[in-house]
Enzyme design. Structure first.
Site, PDB file in Angstrom:
ATOM      1  N   ILE A  10      -8.429   5.058   4.085  1.00  0.00           N
ATOM      2  CA  ILE A  10      -9.684   4.336   3.842  1.00  0.00           C
ATOM      3  C   ILE A  10     -10.198   3.615   5.091  1.00  0.00           C
ATOM      4  O   ILE A  10     -11.404   3.390   5.229  1.00  0.00           O
ATOM      5  CB  ILE A  10      -9.514   3.362   2.643  1.00  0.00           C
ATOM      6  CG1 ILE A  10     -10.851   3.080   1.976  1.00  0.00           C
ATOM      7  CG2 ILE A  10      -8.802   2.079   3.054  1.00  0.00           C
ATOM      8  CD1 ILE A  10     -10.738   2.438   0.609  1.00  0.00           C
ATOM      9  N   GLY A  31       0.847  -2.169   2.523  1.00  0.00           N
ATOM     10  CA  GLY A  31      -0.018  -1.161   1.903  1.00  0.00           C
ATOM     11  C   GLY A  31      -1.389  -1.062   2.543  1.00  0.00           C
ATOM     12  O   GLY A  31      -1.542  -1.183   3.769  1.00  0.00           O
ATOM     13  N   VAL A  32      -2.391  -0.874   1.701  1.00  0.00           N
ATOM     14  CA  VAL A  32      -3.751  -0.689   2.215  1.00  0.00           C
ATOM     15  C   VAL A  32      -4.266  -1.984   2.853  1.00  0.00           C
ATOM     16  O   VAL A  32      -5.041  -1.946   3.822  1.00  0.00           O
ATOM     17  CB  VAL A  32      -4.682  -0.143   1.092  1.00  0.00           C
ATOM     18  CG1 VAL A  32      -4.968  -1.162   0.020  1.00  0.00           C
ATOM     19  CG2 VAL A  32      -5.958   0.435   1.680  1.00  0.00           C
ATOM     20  N   ASP A  33      -3.829  -3.114   2.335  1.00  0.00           N
ATOM     21  CA  ASP A  33      -4.216  -4.427   2.878  1.00  0.00           C
ATOM     22  C   ASP A  33      -3.780  -4.540   4.347  1.00  0.00           C
ATOM     23  O   ASP A  33      -4.587  -4.892   5.239  1.00  0.00           O
ATOM     24  CB  ASP A  33      -3.543  -5.501   2.016  1.00  0.00           C
ATOM     25  CG  ASP A  33      -4.092  -6.893   2.206  1.00  0.00           C
ATOM     26  OD1 ASP A  33      -5.070  -7.051   2.946  1.00  0.00           O
ATOM     27  OD2 ASP A  33      -3.527  -7.831   1.605  1.00  0.00           O
ATOM     28  N   GLY A 118       0.141   0.593  -6.114  1.00  0.00           N
ATOM     29  CA  GLY A 118       1.233   0.616  -5.141  1.00  0.00           C
ATOM     30  C   GLY A 118       2.202  -0.514  -5.446  1.00  0.00           C
ATOM     31  O   GLY A 118       2.896  -0.504  -6.462  1.00  0.00           O
TER      32      GLY A 118
HETATM   33  N1  APR Z   1      -5.965   4.212   2.667  1.00  0.00           N
HETATM   34  C1  APR Z   1      -6.091   4.419   1.343  1.00  0.00           C
HETATM   35  N2  APR Z   1      -5.153   4.087   0.439  1.00  0.00           N
HETATM   36  C2  APR Z   1      -4.018   3.514   0.915  1.00  0.00           C
HETATM   37  C3  APR Z   1      -3.819   3.236   2.284  1.00  0.00           C
HETATM   38  C4  APR Z   1      -4.848   3.610   3.187  1.00  0.00           C
HETATM   39  N3  APR Z   1      -4.754   3.382   4.487  1.00  0.00           N
HETATM   40  N4  APR Z   1      -2.584   2.650   2.419  1.00  0.00           N
HETATM   41  C5  APR Z   1      -2.040   2.579   1.183  1.00  0.00           C
HETATM   42  N5  APR Z   1      -2.898   3.109   0.287  1.00  0.00           N
HETATM   43  C6  APR Z   1      -2.748   3.280  -1.172  1.00  0.00           C
HETATM   44  C7  APR Z   1      -1.347   3.270  -1.747  1.00  0.00           C
HETATM   45  O1  APR Z   1      -0.717   4.525  -1.519  1.00  0.00           O
HETATM   46  C8  APR Z   1      -1.681   3.062  -3.225  1.00  0.00           C
HETATM   47  O2  APR Z   1      -2.089   4.296  -3.815  1.00  0.00           O
HETATM   48  O3  APR Z   1      -3.378   2.205  -1.832  1.00  0.00           O
HETATM   49  C9  APR Z   1      -2.897   2.143  -3.180  1.00  0.00           C
HETATM   50  C10 APR Z   1      -2.639   0.705  -3.547  1.00  0.00           C
HETATM   51  O4  APR Z   1      -1.354   0.303  -3.064  1.00  0.00           O
HETATM   52  P1  APR Z   1      -1.079  -1.116  -2.361  1.00  0.00           P
HETATM   53  O5  APR Z   1      -1.702  -1.130  -1.023  1.00  0.00           O
HETATM   54  O6  APR Z   1       0.366  -1.370  -2.462  1.00  0.00           O
HETATM   55  O7  APR Z   1      -1.929  -2.159  -3.268  1.00  0.00           O
HETATM   56  P2  APR Z   1      -1.596  -2.847  -4.688  1.00  0.00           P
HETATM   57  O8  APR Z   1      -0.720  -2.024  -5.557  1.00  0.00           O
HETATM   58  O9  APR Z   1      -2.925  -3.302  -5.235  1.00  0.00           O
HETATM   59  O10 APR Z   1      -0.722  -4.112  -4.301  1.00  0.00           O
HETATM   60  C11 APR Z   1      -1.341  -5.189  -3.638  1.00  0.00           C
HETATM   61  O11 APR Z   1       0.167  -5.104  -1.825  1.00  0.00           O
HETATM   62  O12 APR Z   1       0.555  -5.477   0.374  1.00  0.00           O
HETATM   63  C12 APR Z   1       0.022  -5.850  -0.647  1.00  0.00           C
HETATM   64  O13 APR Z   1      -1.296  -7.695   0.115  1.00  0.00           O
HETATM   65  C13 APR Z   1      -1.213  -6.684  -0.832  1.00  0.00           C
HETATM   66  O14 APR Z   1       0.171  -8.137  -2.103  1.00  0.00           O
HETATM   67  C14 APR Z   1      -0.850  -7.155  -2.189  1.00  0.00           C
HETATM   68  C15 APR Z   1      -0.291  -5.926  -2.870  1.00  0.00           C
END
Ligand code: APR
Length: 166
Positions: A10, A31-33, A118
């Site tokens: 993304i 993760g995505v954050d 995630g």
């Molecule tokens: N682009 C698109 N999708 C992504 C990317 C990326 N660069 N990186 C990870 N993802 C996907 C993961 O594979 C998953 O399908 O984003 C989706 C959501 O996963 P997480 O990022 O773990 O988000 P979430 O489950 O909402 O958990 C949020 O994770 O690190 C943290 O700060 C964040 O504490 C919060 C938690």
């Protein structure tokens, strides 16, 4: 009005706003954050620090800094706790409130990750259904936002969205 489902990162998307699956602190994470903060650069964290966090299901907007997208909409998905803590409603609120914020800013295109699926462990099939249903419903109600891309980071997520959309 257009909904697309793609595999990708993304942080590379040139849309008006990418959506971040953040946590309530809005101060970054994994993760995505983590990927969004790394790609946007330290100015993003600086702006986020001034926002005083964000409640689950709500959304806040910042600039995109070094990202190709001018804006980031930060939303906080629910942590899955077995489905008894209004997780489905809260996840729908993430999509709804992110789109309403984009509409207020007169943005036209947005990209969403699979929020909560995630680290927050929301079951993927349920989450994909909520994402597609809520976005489809919202696109009928808004005037400016017209294009939404679901950006799937892996094939499993892509397949889950496609099964809902079949
Ligand atoms: N682009 C698109 N999708 C992504 C990317 C990326 N660069 N990186 C990870 N993802 C996907 C993961 O594979 C998953 O399908 O984003 C989706 C959501 O996963 P997480 O990022 O773990 O988000 P979430 O489950 O909402 O958990 C949020 O994770 O690190 C943290 O700060 C964040 O504490 C919060 C938690």
């Amino acid at each position: 009005m257009q909904i697309k489902i793609e595999i990708g990162d993304i942080t590379t998307y040139e849309v008006d706003a990418i959506v971040n699956a953040a946590n309530r602190t809005l101060l970054g994470g994994g993760g995505v954050d983590g990927a969004i903060h790394r790609a946007a650069g330290p100015e993003l964290l600086k702006e986020c620090k001034a926002l005083n966090g964000c409640d689950t299901g709500e959304a806040k907007i910042t600039q995109g800094y070094r990202l190709p997208s001018p804006y980031v909409i930060h939303t906080v998905g629910p942590i899955w706790k077995g489905g008894y803590q209004s997780e489905a409603v809260l996840l729908a609120n993430c999509y709804r409130n992110s789109i309403l914020l984009a509409e207020q800013k007169e943005l036209r295109s947005m990209a969403f990750p699979a929020i909560s699926t995630g680290a927050f462990q929301f079951p993927l099939d349920k989450a994909a259904g909520i994402a597609i249903d809520t976005v489809s419903e919202m696109l009928k109600q808004v005037k400016k936002v017209e294009k939404i891309i679901f950006v799937c980071f892996d094939d499993k997520t892509y397949q889950a969205y496609h099964q809902i959309n079949a």
